[in-house]
Design a protein around this motif. Structure first.
Motif, short mmCIF file in Angstrom:
data_model
loop_
_atom_site.label_atom_id
_atom_site.label_comp_id
_atom_site.label_asym_id
_atom_site.label_seq_id
_atom_site.Cartn_x
_atom_site.Cartn_y
_atom_site.Cartn_z
N LEU A 129 5.74 3.77 9.85
CA LEU A 129 4.60 3.00 9.31
C LEU A 129 4.61 1.57 9.84
O LEU A 129 3.56 1.04 10.23
N TRP A 161 1.71 -0.23 12.10
CA TRP A 161 1.05 -1.47 11.65
C TRP A 161 1.21 -2.58 12.69
O TRP A 161 0.28 -3.29 13.04
N LYS A 200 -1.55 -4.56 14.83
CA LYS A 200 -1.66 -6.03 14.75
C LYS A 200 -1.72 -6.65 16.14
O LYS A 200 -2.40 -7.63 16.37
N VAL A 251 -1.51 -7.99 3.81
CA VAL A 251 -1.11 -7.17 4.96
C VAL A 251 -2.14 -7.30 6.09
O VAL A 251 -1.79 -7.43 7.27
N LYS A 252 -3.40 -7.29 5.71
CA LYS A 252 -4.48 -7.44 6.70
C LYS A 252 -4.35 -8.78 7.43
O LYS A 252 -4.62 -8.88 8.62
N GLU A 270 4.02 -9.88 6.89
CA GLU A 270 4.97 -8.77 6.97
C GLU A 270 5.75 -8.59 5.66
O GLU A 270 6.21 -7.49 5.35
N PHE A 281 4.21 -5.98 3.48
CA PHE A 281 4.12 -4.62 4.01
C PHE A 281 4.76 -3.59 3.07
O PHE A 281 4.15 -2.59 2.69
N ALA A 336 2.92 -0.67 0.88
CA ALA A 336 3.24 0.74 1.14
C ALA A 336 3.64 1.44 -0.15
O ALA A 336 3.17 2.55 -0.45
N LEU A 392 -0.93 6.99 4.95
CA LEU A 392 -0.45 5.63 5.18
C LEU A 392 -0.40 5.28 6.66
O LEU A 392 -0.69 4.15 7.04
N PHE A 420 -2.33 2.09 7.94
CA PHE A 420 -1.72 0.94 8.62
C PHE A 420 -2.30 0.73 10.02
O PHE A 420 -2.34 -0.38 10.52
N ARG A 421 -2.73 1.83 10.65
CA ARG A 421 -3.32 1.68 11.98
C ARG A 421 -4.70 1.02 11.91
O ARG A 421 -5.14 0.42 12.88
N LEU A 465 -6.01 -0.77 9.00
CA LEU A 465 -6.23 -1.73 7.91
C LEU A 465 -6.95 -2.99 8.39
O LEU A 465 -7.71 -3.60 7.65
#
Lengths: 104, 194
Positions: free
Chosen positions: A76, A80, A84, B12-13, B17, B20, B24, B53, B57-58, B60
């Protein structure tokens, strides 16, 4: 107990709307009048209301996932971080572009 | 919970970190019951949770309003469930007709009032009743199942549920009503046999 009247069957499709308070005043009043005269529908509506109540109470039951495993966490976090790194605007520009730049 | 989720999603957006892990965990808690009721198996629910998830996360950074994160997450989870259904043993998709759920149709069994009166009104559900209810929900076609879980179990508003499922209000209400009727019918059959 049987629901034989056409009126029962017509109201049948609206019972959730009635329970959720989504019907117009006229429609809700028609159902209330019918319920006052029809024991079958009154019982049916009550059991439907109880069904909804029971579903709502499932929310209070403890349902917890297992701990986030280290491998899953790493996956995960990597996803992320990769997202980013790619600027959102650039992603959108690429998605909206009619042709890839090198095709021009 | 949704407020916390929204705050965490915003952090998070924004690239924080330190948020995070908390996001989650909060998302997993929020989505787990949905996954379990949709899939019926703990293992499948964990798979759906991880797939959801990963996708979340990919993407968001593309979420416009963190306040809408709850409906957005359930929408991602819905897609993960449908993908899993294609790959495994989910019940095939079908529609529930109002006719088959009408009181005088089917087995014709009407609930006896006393049996319903004996159900716990306010107290917590006992394990047997919870299992029966879960089993009844699991027999619903997936789109009906999702609708009932989001509206009646998870308590999403009609607007949030419609957004999560990608349907209009009319379709949402129709599916919710039929799903409730189908669960009521199964519960009635169980109570009569008890």
């Amino acid at each position: 107990m049987k629901h034989k009247s056409q009126k029962c069957l017509r109201l049948f499709a609206k019972l959730s709307g009635f329970l959720d308070g989504e019907l117009s005043k006229t429609e809700a009043a028609a159902i209330r009048r019918h319920l006052a005269d029809c024991r079958n529908c009154e019982v049916f509506l009550d059991t439907l209301r109880q069904t909804v109540e029971l579903c709502r109470r499932m929310h209070t039951t403890k349902a917890a996932p297992g701990p986030l495993k280290a491998a899953a966490r790493r996956q995960l976090l990597a996803a992320w971080r990769a997202a980013k790194i790619t600027p959102p605007d650039a992603t959108l520009r690429r998605a909206r572009s009619p042709r890839p730049p090198d095709a021009r | 919970v949704s407020d916390d989720l929204a705050t965490l999603a915003a952090a998070v957006k924004g690239g924080d970190e330190s948020a995070f892990e908390a996001f989650a965990q909060a998302a997993r808690r929020r989505l787990y019951r949905f996954g379990q009721l949709m899939c019926g198996q703990r293992e499948d629910a964990e798979d759906v949770l991880q797939d959801t998830l990963l996708t979340a996360f990919r993407s968001l950074h593309r979420l416009k309003s963190p306040d809408a994160v709850q409906a957005w997450l359930f929408r991602v989870a819905r897609n993960a469930c449908l993908m899993k259904r294609r790959r495994s043993k989910f019940a095939p998709q079908r529609e529930l007709s109002l006719e088959e759920l009408m009181p005088e149709a089917g087995d014709g069994a009407q609930p006896r009032v006393e049996e319903w009166k004996a159900l716990p009104e306010k107290s917590a559900l006992n394990q047997e009743l919870r299992d029966r209810l879960s089993a009844a929900i699991l027999t619903l076609p997936p789109l009906y199942r999702m609708t009932l879980i989001l509206r009646d179990v998870e308590g999403l508003s009609p607007e949030e549920a419609a957004q999560a499922l990608g349907v209009n209000q009319k379709a949402l209400k129709m599916r919710l009503h039929r799903a409730r009727l189908a669960v009521r019918k199964q519960l009635a059959a169980y109570l009569e046999k008890r």
